[in-house]
Design a protein around this motif. Structure first.
Motif, PDB file in Angstrom:
ATOM      1  N   GLY A  23      11.892   2.512  49.166  1.00 28.79           N
ATOM      2  CA  GLY A  23      12.133   2.365  50.877  1.00 28.79           C
ATOM      3  C   GLY A  23      12.774   3.446  51.372  1.00 28.79           C
ATOM      4  N   ILE A  24      13.072   3.345  52.481  1.00 27.58           N
ATOM      5  CA  ILE A  24      13.903   4.568  53.645  1.00 27.58           C
ATOM      6  C   ILE A  24      15.076   3.566  54.048  1.00 27.58           C
ATOM      7  CG2 ILE A  24      13.206   5.660  55.604  1.00 27.58           C
ATOM      8  CD1 ILE A  24      10.911   6.845  54.676  1.00 27.58           C
ATOM      9  N   ASP A  25      16.136   3.936  54.619  1.00 28.54           N
ATOM     10  CA  ASP A  25      17.232   3.398  55.359  1.00 28.54           C
ATOM     11  C   ASP A  25      18.557   3.241  54.469  1.00 28.54           C
ATOM     12  OD1 ASP A  25      15.632   4.063  57.615  1.00 28.54           O
ATOM     13  OD2 ASP A  25      15.890   1.665  57.429  1.00 28.54           O
ATOM     14  N   ALA A  26      18.422   2.685  53.495  1.00 24.87           N
ATOM     15  CA  ALA A  26      19.416   2.904  52.772  1.00 24.87           C
ATOM     16  C   ALA A  26      20.691   1.927  53.006  1.00 24.87           C
ATOM     17  CB  ALA A  26      20.548   3.769  52.462  1.00 24.87           C
TER      18      ALA A  26
ATOM     19  N   GLY B 213       7.516   1.972  54.265  1.00 28.37           N
ATOM     20  CA  GLY B 213       7.954   2.936  55.383  1.00 28.37           C
ATOM     21  C   GLY B 213       9.961   2.770  55.264  1.00 28.37           C
ATOM     22  N   ASN B 214      10.245   2.001  54.933  1.00 30.14           N
ATOM     23  CA  ASN B 214      11.806   1.273  55.175  1.00 30.14           C
ATOM     24  C   ASN B 214      12.282  -0.271  54.057  1.00 30.14           C
ATOM     25  OD1 ASN B 214      10.644  -1.500  55.847  1.00 30.14           O
ATOM     26  ND2 ASN B 214      12.004  -1.219  57.560  1.00 30.14           N
ATOM     27  N   ASP B 215      13.296  -0.243  54.038  1.00 27.12           N
ATOM     28  CA  ASP B 215      13.815  -0.920  53.329  1.00 27.12           C
ATOM     29  C   ASP B 215      13.061  -2.270  53.535  1.00 27.12           C
ATOM     30  OD1 ASP B 215      15.136   1.043  51.589  1.00 27.12           O
ATOM     31  OD2 ASP B 215      17.340   0.907  52.848  1.00 27.12           O
ATOM     32  N   GLN B 216      13.335  -2.734  54.605  1.00 23.95           N
ATOM     33  CA  GLN B 216      12.966  -4.600  54.800  1.00 23.95           C
ATOM     34  C   GLN B 216      11.692  -4.804  54.200  1.00 23.95           C
ATOM     35  OE1 GLN B 216      14.612  -6.569  56.384  1.00 23.95           O
ATOM     36  NE2 GLN B 216      16.362  -4.759  56.404  1.00 23.95           N
ATOM     37  N   MET B 217      10.267  -3.629  54.476  1.00 25.64           N
ATOM     38  CA  MET B 217       9.150  -4.021  53.121  1.00 25.64           C
ATOM     39  C   MET B 217       9.139  -4.119  52.415  1.00 25.64           C
ATOM     40  SD  MET B 217       6.334  -1.781  56.275  1.00 25.64           S
ATOM     41  CE  MET B 217       7.053  -0.050  56.209  1.00 25.64           C
ATOM     42  N   ALA B 218      10.108  -3.247  51.940  1.00 23.99           N
ATOM     43  CA  ALA B 218      10.334  -3.165  50.302  1.00 23.99           C
ATOM     44  C   ALA B 218      11.218  -4.267  49.724  1.00 23.99           C
ATOM     45  CB  ALA B 218      11.696  -1.980  49.427  1.00 23.99           C
ATOM     46  N   PHE B 219      11.889  -4.608  50.810  1.00 26.12           N
ATOM     47  CA  PHE B 219      12.178  -5.939  49.951  1.00 26.12           C
ATOM     48  C   PHE B 219      11.338  -7.586  50.054  1.00 26.12           C
ATOM     49  CE2 PHE B 219      16.649  -4.680  52.127  1.00 26.12           C
ATOM     50  CZ  PHE B 219      16.706  -3.664  51.720  1.00 26.12           C
ATOM     51  N   GLY B 220      10.473  -6.986  51.529  1.00 26.28           N
ATOM     52  CA  GLY B 220       9.567  -8.203  51.237  1.00 26.28           C
ATOM     53  C   GLY B 220       8.488  -7.484  49.847  1.00 26.28           C
ATOM     54  N   ALA B 221       7.587  -6.608  49.042  1.00 24.40           N
ATOM     55  CA  ALA B 221       7.364  -6.181  48.367  1.00 24.40           C
ATOM     56  C   ALA B 221       8.307  -6.350  46.911  1.00 24.40           C
ATOM     57  CB  ALA B 221       6.952  -4.638  48.048  1.00 24.40           C
ATOM     58  N   ILE B 222       9.295  -6.839  46.806  1.00 18.40           N
ATOM     59  CA  ILE B 222       9.645  -7.026  45.800  1.00 18.40           C
ATOM     60  C   ILE B 222       9.464  -8.931  46.117  1.00 18.40           C
ATOM     61  CG2 ILE B 222      12.545  -7.697  45.139  1.00 18.40           C
ATOM     62  CD1 ILE B 222      12.931  -4.394  46.122  1.00 18.40           C
TER      63      ILE B 222
END
Length: 310
Positions: free
Chosen positions: A246-249, A221-230
């Protein structure tokens, strides 16, 4: 005429006069300042980028802003909202932590005639002026891209933002409705509230990796969570072959798309949202009655990345 009656009538009229003065004074005592209630100043998108752009834009227009940061604590934000209402400001800019818990205070602001302006993080009720992007569209853009890239029978997990917020619900609905109806072969293994947090997402993703031997995509739902998943995927040596969206760019997300760590980020235009807030505040300061402003989302992948790199 009875003197007691005359005194009584004069007292009654004088009382009405004082009440009139009291209410006139309330309207006249409205501050020329604007109160800005941020949800968390450490968040790189809504907390930092939008904040900085709004403060810069407001200064250029001669608008006075008192800024407060709740640091992610909903009780702190409610206390700050109470103080803001007592100050009777020209307007309140609100990025809500709890979409439901803040509603009674927005209702109170409505009663007092104090305009509420929301951006990035909306409440779930109350009259407010919204500077927003269609959150359903963000999820749909993720679905549209994964429609083309997910393998047959793909297993995916979904990291939702703060689940009490309308934007989180809408992003999930946009993704799930637009993808699953058209790709019934895709399986949602799990969905958890990642609180828009890198640390929380990393913890959840680590657990998922211990439970599921095959995960083809992580939708966030956002990029910060994408970074945690990565980070969790890399630690488990399982990022290769797993698509992360992710979302926000934010800048870090653009670099991750370039490197291949992410396949997609959906641009929520924080600069334009902030400009919209400043426009609304300027209209309020001049006695206007502004309307909602909508800012579109844009999908960013390797195919169009060069248009957005700084």
């Amino acid at each position: 005429m009875n003197m007691n009656f005359i005194r009584h009538r004069l007292g009654f009229i004088f009382g009405l006069f004082l009440v009139g003065l009291l209410f006139t004074g309330c309207d006249g005592d409205k501050s020329d300042k604007i109160v800005y209630l941020n949800f968390d100043g450490t968040d790189k998108f809504g907390g930092m980028l939008i904040r900085d752009e709004i403060l810069k834009g407001a200064e250029s227009k001669g608008l006075k802003i008192d800024y407060f940061d709740a640091k992610g604590d909903s009780n702190t934000q409610i206390d700050q909202m109470k103080d803001a209402l007592d100050a009777n400001p020209q307007a309140i800019v609100l990025l809500a932590i709890d979409g439901d818990g803040i509603i009674p205070f927005i209702d109170r602001a409505n009663e007092l005639g104090i305009p509420i302006v929301t951006v990035n993080r909306d409440s779930n009720g109350g009259d407010r002026i919204r500077v927003f992007s269609d959150e359903y569209e963000a999820g749909k853009l993720q679905a549209d891209y994964m429609m083309k890239t997910l393998p047959q029978g793909a297993n995916i997990v979904y990291l939702e933002g703060t689940s009490s917020l309308k934007l989180s619900i809408a992003r999930w609905e946009g993704f799930s409705k637009e993808l699953l109806a058209k790709r019934p072969d895709v399986h949602i293994l799990d969905m958890q509230d990642g609180k828009f947090s890198k640390a929380e997402a990393m913890k959840i993703m680590s657990l998922w990796l211990s439970c599921y031997p095959k995960i083809d995509a992580v939708v966030c739902g956002n990029d910060q969570m994408a970074f945690g998943a990565i980070a969790a995927l890399k630690a488990a040596n399982r990022l290769t072959g797993c698509q992360v969206s992710g979302i926000d760019a934010v800048d870090e997300a653009l670099k991750a798309v370039e490197s291949g760590d992410m396949i997609q980020t959906v641009k929520q235009d924080g600069v334009q949202q902030a400009a919209g807030v400043v426009t609304v505040l300027e209209q309020i300061s001049k006695g206007g009655k502004p309307s909602d402003i909508q800012v579109p989302f844009t999908s960013i992948t390797k195919e169009n990345l060069t248009q957005f790199k700084k």
